[in-house]
Design an enzyme around this catalytic site. Sequence first.
Site, PDB file in Angstrom:
ATOM      1  N   SER A 123       0.642  -1.161  -0.156  1.00 10.75           N
ATOM      2  CA  SER A 123       0.011   0.149   0.140  1.00 10.75           C
ATOM      3  C   SER A 123       1.014   1.403  -0.145  1.00 10.75           C
ATOM      4  O   SER A 123       0.287   2.514  -0.312  1.00 10.75           O
ATOM      5  CB  SER A 123      -0.945   0.209   1.326  1.00 10.75           C
ATOM      6  OG  SER A 123      -0.047   0.027   2.428  1.00 10.75           O
ATOM      7  N   HIS A 162       0.984   3.811   7.617  1.00  7.31           N
ATOM      8  CA  HIS A 162       0.434   4.618   6.709  1.00  7.31           C
ATOM      9  C   HIS A 162       0.936   5.820   7.122  1.00  7.31           C
ATOM     10  O   HIS A 162       1.487   6.193   8.020  1.00  7.31           O
ATOM     11  CB  HIS A 162      -1.121   4.568   6.930  1.00  7.31           C
ATOM     12  CG  HIS A 162      -1.810   3.227   5.999  1.00  7.31           C
ATOM     13  ND1 HIS A 162      -3.009   2.695   6.478  1.00  7.31           N
ATOM     14  CD2 HIS A 162      -1.363   2.372   5.231  1.00  7.31           C
ATOM     15  CE1 HIS A 162      -3.193   1.682   5.608  1.00  7.31           C
ATOM     16  NE2 HIS A 162      -2.321   1.679   4.864  1.00  7.31           N
ATOM     17  N   ASP A 191      -8.209   5.838   5.765  1.00  7.80           N
ATOM     18  CA  ASP A 191      -8.172   4.387   6.305  1.00  7.80           C
ATOM     19  C   ASP A 191      -9.125   4.258   7.653  1.00  7.80           C
ATOM     20  O   ASP A 191      -8.592   3.435   8.199  1.00  7.80           O
ATOM     21  CB  ASP A 191      -6.863   3.762   6.519  1.00  7.80           C
ATOM     22  CG  ASP A 191      -5.930   4.799   7.550  1.00  7.80           C
ATOM     23  OD1 ASP A 191      -4.748   4.380   7.785  1.00  7.80           O
ATOM     24  OD2 ASP A 191      -6.516   5.852   7.938  1.00  7.80           O
TER      25      ASP A 191
END
Lengths: 248, 191
Positions: A123, A162, A191
């Site tokens: 990701s 992230h 998210d």
Amino acid sequence: RVETPLSEPRYLYYLLIFLCSQILGQFLCLVLQVPQLNSTREETRQRPFFFAISFYLRAQRQREKRMGWVRKTVDSVKSLQVKQVLLRAIGLAMVFTSGLILWKALMCMTGTKSPVVVVVSGSMEPGFKRGDALFLYKNKDPIRAGDIVVFNVKGQDVPIVHRVIEVRNAGFQQLHYCLVGKTGDANDMDDRFLYARGQLWLKPQHIMGRAVGLLPYVGWVTIVMTEKPVLQYILVGAVGLLFLTSKD
Amino acid sequence: MHSFGFRANAVLTFGITILALICAMASISDNFNSPRPSSEIQILNINWFQKQPHGNDEIEDFQVWDVVPICLFSPIDATAAMVSLTMNITADLQSLFTWNTKQVFVFVAAEYETPKNALNQVSLWDAIIPAKEHAKFWVQTANKYRFVDQGSNLRGKDFNLTLHWHVMPKTGKMFANKLVIPGYRLPEEYR
């Protein structure tokens, strides 16, 4: 409850354990000393070249001196004595303790429970690829937008890496901030769908640390060993055999 | 002494030590780079500025993705105010690139203060710059992410636009810094 970085007195505690274990190990080795070992050490002292290489290489070389293939290994296993096995075991235990203490020291220095993490999803491409190792650091500095954070969601054991896109500092003291992250650099969605039911924000206690450094490709070893546990057993078995049957 | 096992072991150990050393040196060499980036951000237009009613329609219009309506997972407070604006962003980030740089992640965030929160940072737009050739750019865009507040404090609000850059290396330490451009203001009334 806000998680505080690991505090100073623990350094001394771990150092104490380490020193005690090293002293105990050396003492036991002295007590159990067998004559063959002395001669091995004298032999290597006659070769000053070895001292120029790292200590680890020297120890390995001593161990490998008579390591041959399976036949020789089987022979040496057959000829083991109790004292030798005990000495090997103590040596192994000392190496393990040193490694453990080093890991704990690293945990104290970086303020996180896990100073090195491995990226398993794609990701964060193209910045972090699957198999990269990330170094984490956590201190009292507040998290700001753009920081790459590693956080845990309640109920899931795999932490997530992230980037923070929104920070709300709800309080004039530091550390009462809430933030939300973006599902990696490769996605444009925030998210929140990854958080626990009803959770909208990440709080300081969810954050394991900020990513400050990167080593590419190193994490593949961990990924392969986690996905195929049989390799772990093979590796541990091989290392155990090596230690038990070497002549050092 | 000359067995295959011994030689393989020696090569592997030495190789890994040297690789680790090279990674550390590559990372240290990044410290000798003194970057001088520059940037300018202009707000061309405030497209709309609304107080969010407690419904799903408004939010769906604004979404960039269409997989899942984000409102299902992040209900916005019924009094939240939301802005859409068009910006002109020019920047020259070529001096940030070194031989050890994989990419530079650049984003624009709006920073402002409210009575409830001492600091609010909302990311509006971001991009990845993969190479030095693309580091000098001009882009005209609407904000990629919601510019929304946790309440209706945005009317007539003064805010700063900050350009942040995050240098992601091939190995080693990551660097991040920012450029603050103050002096923007949202309109007094919703429209």
